[in-house]
Design a protein around this motif. Structure first.
Motif, PDB file in Angstrom:
ATOM      1  N   UNK B 220      31.328  25.316 -21.223  1.00  0.00           N
ATOM      2  CA  UNK B 220      30.043  25.787 -21.741  1.00  0.00           C
ATOM      3  C   UNK B 220      29.552  26.970 -20.924  1.00  0.00           C
ATOM      4  N   UNK B 223      31.133  30.105 -21.924  1.00  0.00           N
ATOM      5  CA  UNK B 223      30.614  30.687 -23.163  1.00  0.00           C
ATOM      6  C   UNK B 223      29.366  31.514 -22.912  1.00  0.00           C
ATOM      7  N   UNK B 224      28.595  31.095 -21.934  1.00  0.00           N
ATOM      8  CA  UNK B 224      27.346  31.776 -21.655  1.00  0.00           C
ATOM      9  C   UNK B 224      27.569  33.060 -20.876  1.00  0.00           C
ATOM     10  N   UNK B 226      30.510  34.710 -20.262  1.00  0.00           N
ATOM     11  CA  UNK B 226      31.637  35.600 -20.517  1.00  0.00           C
ATOM     12  C   UNK B 226      31.482  36.339 -21.840  1.00  0.00           C
TER      13      UNK B 226
END
Ligand SMILES: Nc1ncnc2c1ncn2[C@@H]1O[C@H](COP(=O)(O)OP(=O)(O)OP(=O)(O)O)[C@@H](O)[C@H]1O
Ligand SMILES: [Mg+2]
Lengths: 310, 226
Positions: B220, B223-224, B226
């Protein structure tokens, strides 16, 4: 339906997307155009939920994107990442399986996309042994299986030969309506025939959203190309007679007597008839006369130039 | 989950790694059996598994998990997994299962050893429990390896770090320090000694769950940022 509202993406201190807004209606096929590093892939990754925007919201079918509705999206990433140790059929089946297609329906679904993408001849081959064009189609098949509402295709035609480009284009045309499609490219001519709308992105900003036709008209600098025999070198004097002419630019010598010029016209009036009637007065013989239309490539280059000047 | 487990399992045996690992495991087992047979005429297979858990399982777990996420990352195929599957935890569990299945192949073959030597020792309920708990331990080890492989694109780094984390605690595990809790093989030893310890099973399972959670948090975070 896909909607981005004020989406900004920072990679560290680097602003890859700057307040991006656009909306794609259900069933539309939209081209996403931009130079290398413009932010196409970043935008697409955000739509698929692969990365999160730093700011802003993304809606898919009126819902904020989340893992739950991510299966409504079929994604073909750039550079066609695939599993080399699987065969074509195994890969497509695997994609169907992780998308949650039940075993009973899966075989039919796999058969269907193999047929749509014309992969019958390679379905039993290992992916590492098939050609690039086929890899691209296998990747497309992976996105298509499960009939997702939305297809996000990141440069689906890059590196294909002209024949295959036409095939993929026809395929996308045939999917129109049943799916909402966003496809990216660097090359406008590749996509303008299949897209009803083009979004142009440059340095993380959307600089134009319009139909291909409107974009063409937007800077339709009205230009006439003319080749003349002009022994007395009177060409510039035509301006005295036709007010709409902005500039007459010499292009090149075609032969000893023939010269080519480009005439820039103010507004959108057609000056070809007046040119025909007036030129004899100056002992000019017109050998060739042609109205040139700005192409979408010109629009693209022009928009990017404008953006750089600001 | 099963889809990913099947795919990874195949990939392991598509490359030489799967075979190498099974061979290494069985060879190590052979050596342990040989050493034990010097001391006494009969071989206690509970002890064979106990030593395998301590010395060869960490290494083969590292070899089997080094590809898990590292390879997906470097080949960019993780994009396919994350976008197509509904739950990230099912991806992680699938990857752990693949490793457990591969070790399972080695264990099934090792059971043949047991049967061949059954005239010396005996296959009894105790040995069956030992073997089942060996699978649980494998699951816990695999979850560490999968977690570490999610941090790196490099398979070599994943393998070295995993081996390091799995073997190190057993060297410092005497007494009752923190390491004694991290040294899962100590818990396993108790089972091999014939004390069916519910504690040990709880430790293996909760260790696995913790690793799965940490891996999914890492995903998670990725996802934030990168
Ligand atoms: N993970 C990342 N970390 C830092 N910068 C990144 C990262 N991913 C992309 N960028 C940068 O963000 C910008 C936009 O990249 P993006 O990949 O979206 O461009 P693109 O339009 O897809 O280009 P191309 O046509 O080359 O594929 C580029 O300048 C790129 O260097
Ligand atoms: Mg890109």
């Amino acid at each position: 339906m896909i909607e981005l509202k004020n989406v900004t993406k920072m990679y560290g201190n680097f602003k890859a997307l700057d307040n991006v807004n656009f909306k794609i209606e259900k069933g539309e096929v939209v081209g996403f155009l931009g130079q290398n590093g413009a932010g196409k892939t970043t935008t697409m990754k955000i739509i698929t939920g692969l990365i999160e925007p730093t700011e802003g919201e993304v809606y898919v079918n009126n819902e904020r994107i989340s893992k739950k509705n991510s299966t409504k999206i079929g994604y073909m990433p750039e550079n066609t990442p695939l599993y080399n140790s699987l065969t074509v059929r195994e890969f497509i089946n695997f994609m169907g399986e992780i998308k949650g297609i039940k075993r009973a329906e899966r075989k039919k679904a796999v058969d269907e996309v193999i047929k749509i993408l014309n992969l019958q001849s390679v379905e039993k081959k290992l992916i590492k042994n098939i050609s690039r064009g086929y890899k691209q189609r296998v990747s497309f098949a992976g996105a298509l299986i499960g009939k997702p509402d939305i297809l996000i295709l990141d440069e689906p035609m890059v590196g294909l030969d002209p024949k295959q480009i036409i095939e993929i284009r026809n395929l996308i045309k045939s999917l129109k309506g049943a799916h909402t499609i966003l496809l990216s490219s660097h090359i406008l001519s590749e996509i303008n025939q299949i897209c009803e709308k083009v979004i142009i992105i440059e340095k993380g900003k959307i600089i134009a959203t319009d139909t291909p036709a409107n974009l063409e008209n937007q800077i339709s600098n009205n230009i006439v190309n003319i080749t003349v025999e002009d022994p007395k070198n009177n060409i510039q004097r035509i301006k005295e007679k036709i007010d709409e002419i902005d500039e007459i630019k010499f292009i090149k010598n075609i032969s000893k007597y023939e010269k080519e010029y480009e005439i820039k016209v103010i507004g959108d009036s057609d000056i070809r008839k007046s040119l025909m009637t007036i030129s004899p007065e100056f002992d000019i013989t017109i050998v060739e006369l042609r109205k040139s239309k700005s192409t979408l490539e010109d629009v693209f280059v022009n928009l990017i130039k404008e953006e750089e000047e600001i | 989950m099963w889809a990913i487990a099947k795919k990874d399992f195949r990939a392991l045996f598509y490359s030489p790694i799967g075979y190498v690992v099974v061979a290494v495991f069985l060879a190590a087992m052979g050596i342990i059996m040989y050493l034990l047979s010097i001391e006494s005429r009969s071989i206690d297979f509970n002890i064979v598994y106990q030593y395998s858990a301590k010395y060869s399982l960490p290494i083969i777990s590292a070899l089997l998990t080094m590809k898990s996420f590292s390879e997906e990352k470097s080949a960019d195929t993780e994009k396919l997994l994350y976008t197509a599957s509904r739950k990230t935890t099912s991806i992680i569990i699938g990857k752990i299962l693949a490793v457990v299945m591969a070790v399972g192949v080695a264990i099934i073959i090792s059971v043949i050893y047991c049967l061949l030597f059954a005239k010396y020792g005996a296959i009894d309920l105790r040995l069956i429990i030992t073997i089942l708990c060996f699978m649980l331990l494998t699951m816990a080890y695999a979850s560490v390896g999968v977690m570490i492989s999610s941090l790196s694109e490099s398979q070599i780094i994943s393998a070295i770090l995993t081996t390091f984390f799995l073997i190190l605690p057993s060297f410092f595990s005497y007494g009752s320090g923190v390491f004694s809790y991290l040294a899962l093989s100590n818990f396993y030893s108790r089972i091999c000694d014939g004390r069916l310890s519910i504690n040990a099973i709880i430790v293996f399972v909760s260790f696995t769950i913790t690793c799965i959670l940490l891996t999914s948090i890492e995903m998670k975070r990725n996802r934030k940022f990168n």
